[in-house]
Design an enzyme around this catalytic site. Structure first.
Site, PDB file in Angstrom:
ATOM      1  N   HIS A   1       1.900 -10.383  10.130  1.00  0.00           N
ATOM      2  CA  HIS A   1       3.060 -11.049   9.453  1.00  0.00           C
ATOM      3  C   HIS A   1       3.774 -12.138   9.961  1.00  0.00           C
ATOM      4  CE1 HIS A   1       6.333 -10.659   6.733  1.00  0.00           C
ATOM      5  NE2 HIS A   1       7.237 -10.925   7.470  1.00  0.00           N
TER       6      HIS A   1
ATOM      7  N   THR B   1      -1.857 -21.509  13.108  1.00  0.00           N
ATOM      8  CA  THR B   1      -2.613 -21.816  14.334  1.00  0.00           C
ATOM      9  C   THR B   1      -2.433 -20.606  15.377  1.00  0.00           C
ATOM     10  OG1 THR B   1      -0.842 -23.094  15.503  1.00  0.00           O
ATOM     11  CG2 THR B   1      -2.514 -24.111  14.285  1.00  0.00           C
TER      12      THR B   1
ATOM     13  N   LEU C   1       0.863  -1.185   0.077  1.00  0.00           N
ATOM     14  CA  LEU C   1       0.173  -0.055   0.064  1.00  0.00           C
ATOM     15  C   LEU C   1       0.832   1.314   0.102  1.00  0.00           C
ATOM     16  CD1 LEU C   1      -2.515  -1.585   2.561  1.00  0.00           C
ATOM     17  CD2 LEU C   1      -3.150  -0.768   0.404  1.00  0.00           C
TER      18      LEU C   1
ATOM     19  N   THR D   1       2.097   0.966   8.640  1.00  0.00           N
ATOM     20  CA  THR D   1       2.398   2.205   7.989  1.00  0.00           C
ATOM     21  C   THR D   1       2.958   2.252   6.802  1.00  0.00           C
ATOM     22  OG1 THR D   1       4.917   2.040   9.029  1.00  0.00           O
ATOM     23  CG2 THR D   1       3.406   2.786  10.547  1.00  0.00           C
TER      24      THR D   1
ATOM     25  N   ASP E   1       6.000  -3.969   6.632  1.00  0.00           N
ATOM     26  CA  ASP E   1       6.146  -4.621   7.787  1.00  0.00           C
ATOM     27  C   ASP E   1       6.934  -3.953   8.940  1.00  0.00           C
ATOM     28  OD1 ASP E   1       4.963  -6.894   6.599  1.00  0.00           O
ATOM     29  OD2 ASP E   1       6.814  -7.641   5.512  1.00  0.00           O
TER      30      ASP E   1
HETATM   31  N1  NHR Z   1       1.660  -1.957   2.929  1.00  0.00           N
HETATM   32  C1  NHR Z   1       2.261  -1.046   3.746  1.00  0.00           C
HETATM   33  N2  NHR Z   1       2.507   0.105   3.391  1.00  0.00           N
HETATM   34  N3  NHR Z   1       2.995  -1.387   4.846  1.00  0.00           N
HETATM   35  C2  NHR Z   1       2.712  -2.708   5.239  1.00  0.00           C
HETATM   36  O1  NHR Z   1       3.300  -3.112   6.392  1.00  0.00           O
HETATM   37  C3  NHR Z   1       2.228  -3.626   4.429  1.00  0.00           C
HETATM   38  C4  NHR Z   1       1.540  -3.319   3.394  1.00  0.00           C
HETATM   39  C5  NHR Z   1       0.677  -4.288   2.380  1.00  0.00           C
HETATM   40  C6  NHR Z   1       0.738  -5.245   2.789  1.00  0.00           C
HETATM   41  C7  NHR Z   1       1.384  -7.271   4.277  1.00  0.00           C
HETATM   42  C8  NHR Z   1       2.855  -8.072   4.096  1.00  0.00           C
HETATM   43  C9  NHR Z   1       2.839  -9.305   4.712  1.00  0.00           C
HETATM   44  O2  NHR Z   1       2.316  -9.495   5.940  1.00  0.00           O
HETATM   45  C10 NHR Z   1       1.224  -5.926   3.934  1.00  0.00           C
HETATM   46  C11 NHR Z   1       2.227  -4.818   4.859  1.00  0.00           C
HETATM   47  C12 NHR Z   1       2.842  -8.113   0.368  1.00  0.00           C
HETATM   48  C13 NHR Z   1       4.345  -7.923   0.140  1.00  0.00           C
HETATM   49  C14 NHR Z   1       4.563  -7.669  -1.358  1.00  0.00           C
HETATM   50  O3  NHR Z   1       5.970  -7.799  -1.666  1.00  0.00           O
HETATM   51  C15 NHR Z   1       5.150  -7.494   1.082  1.00  0.00           C
HETATM   52  C16 NHR Z   1       4.435  -7.704   2.406  1.00  0.00           C
HETATM   53  C17 NHR Z   1       3.110  -7.939   2.629  1.00  0.00           C
HETATM   54  C18 NHR Z   1       2.503  -8.201   1.518  1.00  0.00           C
HETATM   55  N4  NHR Z   1       3.770  -7.479  -2.429  1.00  0.00           N
HETATM   56  C19 NHR Z   1       3.877  -7.671  -3.948  1.00  0.00           C
HETATM   57  C20 NHR Z   1       3.528  -6.241  -4.504  1.00  0.00           C
HETATM   58  O4  NHR Z   1       4.277  -5.732  -5.540  1.00  0.00           O
HETATM   59  C21 NHR Z   1       3.096  -8.659  -4.632  1.00  0.00           C
HETATM   60  C22 NHR Z   1       3.434 -10.019  -4.108  1.00  0.00           C
HETATM   61  C23 NHR Z   1       2.323 -11.219  -4.484  1.00  0.00           C
HETATM   62  O5  NHR Z   1       1.339 -10.627  -5.132  1.00  0.00           O
HETATM   63  O6  NHR Z   1       2.388 -12.136  -4.190  1.00  0.00           O
HETATM   64  O7  NHR Z   1       3.007  -5.411  -3.834  1.00  0.00           O
HETATM   65  O8  NHR Z   1       3.497 -10.362   4.214  1.00  0.00           O
END
Ligand code: NHR
Length: 188
Positions: A76, A139, A60, A108, A112
């Site tokens: 996470h 779990t 995000l 934020t 993570d």
């Molecule tokens: N966004 C922000 N700004 N901050 C965080 O702490 C976020 C976030 C969005 C998602 C979940 C996180 C996890 O728990 C999360 C935390 C996706 C990715 C990633 O690399 C990394 C961490 C998390 C979720 N996403 C890729 C992307 O380009 C796509 C990967 C895919 O589609 O498989 O967005 O793990």
């Protein structure tokens, strides 16, 4: 309940519970900030008190994280600050770690990296694969995520000045969820 993937179990589960659902596919947006603006627009009429990410896999931008600053949780699958990002279970095994787990944190802009709230740990077994380890971590996630959400909903948990606060006191680190808090299963 808002998803970026049609057909997922969460949408069906929410519908069964008569919760409004929406699905916005990120592929339909040329840039991340535009996708995020559409997410905000969809949620805004509901005036959500708290956003809970659950398996949400799109990073995000500040368009979303600033709008819901201090009002958004993620869980996470690692003992943050160790192993942010993806593919945590295999990394933990490859590194020979003895412990793994999951962490609830405020979301934020920093991936993570927001203030940690609650953490639960599991021992890594010698014969663990990423799959068996992930199942035990899950779990733990099912135990700690509702607890953290309930603390927020009761007003005891807040995000202020870049930190998590519980009952007016700044948390030095995440609340540790003990295995003894686990419900006993028959035979153990
Ligand atoms: N966004 C922000 N700004 N901050 C965080 O702490 C976020 C976030 C969005 C998602 C979940 C996180 C996890 O728990 C999360 C935390 C996706 C990715 C990633 O690399 C990394 C961490 C998390 C979720 N996403 C890729 C992307 O380009 C796509 C990967 C895919 O589609 O498989 O967005 O793990």
């Amino acid at each position: 309940m808002l998803s970026n993937k049609p057909g997922v179990a969460g949408l069906e589960r929410a519908q069964k519970a008569n919760i409004d659902v929406a699905c916005l596919e990120h592929q339909d947006f040329p840039e991340r900030p535009l996708f995020d603006a559409a997410l905000v627009e969809t949620l805004q009429p509901y005036h959500p008190d708290l956003i809970i990410l659950a398996g949400f896999m799109r990073i995000l931008t500040t368009v979303f994280t600033d709008y819901y600053a201090g009002r958004m949780l993620n869980i996470h699958p690692s003992l943050l600050p160790k192993y942010p990002g993806l593919d945590t279970h295999q990394q933990v095994i490859d590194a020979g770690e003895r412990w793994h787990g999951s962490t609830v944190h405020f979301v934020t802009e920093q991936l993570d990296g927001g203030p940690a709230i609650m953490q639960g740990r599991v021992a890594v077994m010698p014969d663990d694969s990423a799959t068996t380890l992930a199942a035990r971590v899950l779990t733990i996630e099912h135990r700690i995520y509702p607890k953290a959400a309930a603390l927020y909903a009761s007003g005891r948990l807040k995000c202020r000045n870049g930190a998590a606060w519980l009952d007016g006191e700044r948390l030095d680190g995440p609340i540790q969820y003990a295995e003894s808090d686990m419900p006993r299963t028959s035979g153990s």
